[in-house]
Design an enzyme around this catalytic site. Structure first.
Site: not given
Ligand code: SAH
Length: 274
Positions: A122
């Site tokens: 993010s």
């Molecule tokens: N928190 C991260 C952002 C990652 S992007 C950061 O530090 O920047 C969002 C993430 O959510 C992705 O890796 C995706 O695989 C995950 N995601 C999507 N649906 C999900 C679910 N149902 N359970 C767990 N993770 C999920």
């Protein structure tokens, strides 16, 4: 199953499909995923420095990164982030450790960056804003993050929250996050789970805060029940048009909902991916 009515039921938004596009996945690019779209305080860099200086490839970013992080934190202040706990956490966590080496020189730009598997880390402003809103006026002891990705946001959280739980549904990212957290000054502070975060983490509930890093068409109801009374959940919601939503549990069966900024996040998906 006889599901209880969603506590915040309202007419659902229409889910329009997004157009195919980039290596990140349909409709998503490094520039628009897990980012704010418009904000009340649009931020513009001084015209003579359109981008923060990129570290020369030969320089060990580890040595420069304190200074680059200081600039990032200064930018976050200018963009309206005031929570000192969040700002010092963002100062402490080496974001470049959480991205691919090839992108490390861009780690302190105010942008989402690809982390593989069509997902993104993010935008720093999004991380700071979500954590500040979730913990505003509170001292959360136990927080759940859904969508750990590369582990960055969980590492930031762990700087000021003693018990952080994070769930990731993509096996490769879960493994990457484990490695990154060990290197990123968050060793042992984040309890990472491989699984479907749409179910929350019932056996660790209630949480003093829940942060969702991927957008569902609707925020999963089960998560609202895993909030402690008085605690807050922040999550993007929507399909083609997404908004950050803040939900506060105001009582055993009452919740208050507030719509915040327009954002663009990667999708919240059910199940796991191995
Ligand atoms: N928190 C991260 C952002 C990652 S992007 C950061 O530090 O920047 C969002 C993430 O959510 C992705 O890796 C995706 O695989 C995950 N995601 C999507 N649906 C999900 C679910 N149902 N359970 C767990 N993770 C999920």
């Amino acid at each position: 199953m006889n599901k209880p009515r969603h506590p915040l039921d309202k007419p659902s938004r229409s889910a329009r499909s997004v157009s195919a596009g980039s290596a990140l996945g349909p409709g998503y690019s490094a520039a628009n995923s897990n980012t704010r779209i418009h904000g009340p305080r649009p931020f513009t860099l001084p015209s003579n420095s359109a981008k923060p200086p990129a570290a020369p490839a030969t320089v060990n970013l580890g040595l420069n990164s304190d200074r680059l992080r200081l600039q990032m934190v200064q930018r976050l202040r200018e963009q309206g982030i005031t929570d000192e706990r969040v700002l010092s956490a963002m100062q402490a966590v080496p974001r470049h450790v959480f991205v691919d080496q090839g992108l490390a020189s861009r780690a302190y730009e105010d942008a989402a960056l690809p982390i593989g598997y069509g997902q993104t880390i993010s935008q720093p402003w999004v991380v700071a804003h979500m954590l500040a809103v979730m913990s505003d006026g509170r001292t959360p002891e136990r927080v759940l993050e859904i969508g750990a990705g590369c582990g960055y946001q969980a590492a930031v959280l762990a700087q000021f929250v003693p018990e952080v739980y994070a769930i990731e549904r993509v096996r490769g990212l879960y493994e990457q996050a484990r490695l990154n957290l060990a290197q990123g000054r968050a060793r042992g502070r984040v309890r990472l789970t491989f699984g479907d975060g749409m179910q929350g983490l019932e056996h660790r509930a209630p949480f003093d805060g829940i942060v969702v890093a991927a957008a569902g068409v609707k925020i999963p109801e089960v998560l609202l029940h895993q909030l402690a009374v008085g605690a807050r959940l922040i999550a993007p919601e929507g399909a083609a048009h997404q908004r950050l939503i803040l939900i506060e549990r105001t009582g055993p069966s009452s919740w208050h909902r507030l719509e915040l900024e327009d954002v663009r996040f990667v999708p919240l998906r059910p199940g796991t991916q191995t």
